[in-house]
Design a protein around this motif. Structure first.
Motif, PDB file in Angstrom:
ATOM      1  N   LEU A 151     -50.113 -38.654   2.935  1.00 16.52           N
ATOM      2  CA  LEU A 151     -50.941 -38.075   1.876  1.00 16.52           C
ATOM      3  C   LEU A 151     -50.491 -36.661   1.544  1.00 16.52           C
ATOM      4  CD1 LEU A 151     -54.491 -39.311   2.901  1.00 16.52           C
ATOM      5  CD2 LEU A 151     -53.170 -40.012   0.911  1.00 16.52           C
TER       6      LEU A 151
ATOM      7  N   TRP B 117     -47.215 -36.886  -0.455  1.00 16.29           N
ATOM      8  CA  TRP B 117     -47.406 -37.306  -1.843  1.00 16.29           C
ATOM      9  C   TRP B 117     -48.057 -36.191  -2.646  1.00 16.29           C
ATOM     10  CZ3 TRP B 117     -44.002 -40.282  -0.800  1.00 16.29           C
ATOM     11  CH2 TRP B 117     -44.075 -41.435  -0.055  1.00 16.29           C
ATOM     12  N   LEU B 118     -48.963 -35.438  -2.014  1.00 18.75           N
ATOM     13  CA  LEU B 118     -49.589 -34.320  -2.700  1.00 18.75           C
ATOM     14  C   LEU B 118     -48.566 -33.253  -3.065  1.00 18.75           C
ATOM     15  CD1 LEU B 118     -52.255 -33.157  -3.712  1.00 18.75           C
ATOM     16  CD2 LEU B 118     -52.555 -32.120  -1.470  1.00 18.75           C
TER      17      LEU B 118
ATOM     18  N   THR C  69     -46.564 -34.448  -5.971  1.00 17.65           N
ATOM     19  CA  THR C  69     -47.348 -34.335  -7.199  1.00 17.65           C
ATOM     20  C   THR C  69     -47.358 -32.899  -7.712  1.00 17.65           C
ATOM     21  OG1 THR C  69     -48.747 -36.140  -6.444  1.00 17.65           O
ATOM     22  CG2 THR C  69     -49.610 -34.778  -8.209  1.00 17.65           C
ATOM     23  N   LEU C  70     -47.578 -31.955  -6.819  1.00 15.26           N
ATOM     24  CA  LEU C  70     -47.615 -30.550  -7.233  1.00 15.26           C
ATOM     25  C   LEU C  70     -46.256 -30.064  -7.722  1.00 15.26           C
ATOM     26  CD1 LEU C  70     -49.901 -29.058  -4.458  1.00 15.26           C
ATOM     27  CD2 LEU C  70     -50.478 -29.529  -6.838  1.00 15.26           C
TER      28      LEU C  70
ATOM     29  N   GLY D  86     -48.568 -39.019  -7.716  1.00 14.65           N
ATOM     30  CA  GLY D  86     -49.970 -39.403  -7.852  1.00 14.65           C
ATOM     31  C   GLY D  86     -50.216 -40.854  -7.494  1.00 14.65           C
TER      32      GLY D  86
ATOM     33  N   PHE E 201     -49.825 -41.215  -3.746  1.00 15.70           N
ATOM     34  CA  PHE E 201     -50.976 -40.614  -3.078  1.00 15.70           C
ATOM     35  C   PHE E 201     -52.166 -41.575  -3.098  1.00 15.70           C
ATOM     36  CE2 PHE E 201     -54.866 -38.121  -3.017  1.00 15.70           C
ATOM     37  CZ  PHE E 201     -54.659 -37.311  -1.907  1.00 15.70           C
TER      38      PHE E 201
END
Length: 58
Positions: free
Chosen positions: A9, A12-13, A16-17, A33, A36
């Motif tokens: 998690l 993946w975060l 995404t950022l 996203g 995640f």
């Protein structure tokens, strides 16, 4: 198992950022996203199947 899911998690975060910050890499944000959400759903399914409730300290 929970530690692995939490690490995924977090990864993946971060994806995404990074995808949202870097202009032109919107696809990276979308992939991050999706991954995640998939990892969160998998973790919820796996943790929910073996437990009936939250147990306090013994």
């Amino acid at each position: 198992m929970v530690k692995i899911i939490l690490w995924l998690l977090a990864a993946w975060l971060v994806l995404t950022l990074v995808g949202a910050v870097v202009k032109g890499l919107v696809w990276l944000a979308v992939i991050g996203g999706v991954l995640f959400l998939a990892t969160a759903a998998y973790g919820a399914i796996k943790s929910g199947s073996g437990r009936k409730g939250i147990k306090g300290p013994r």
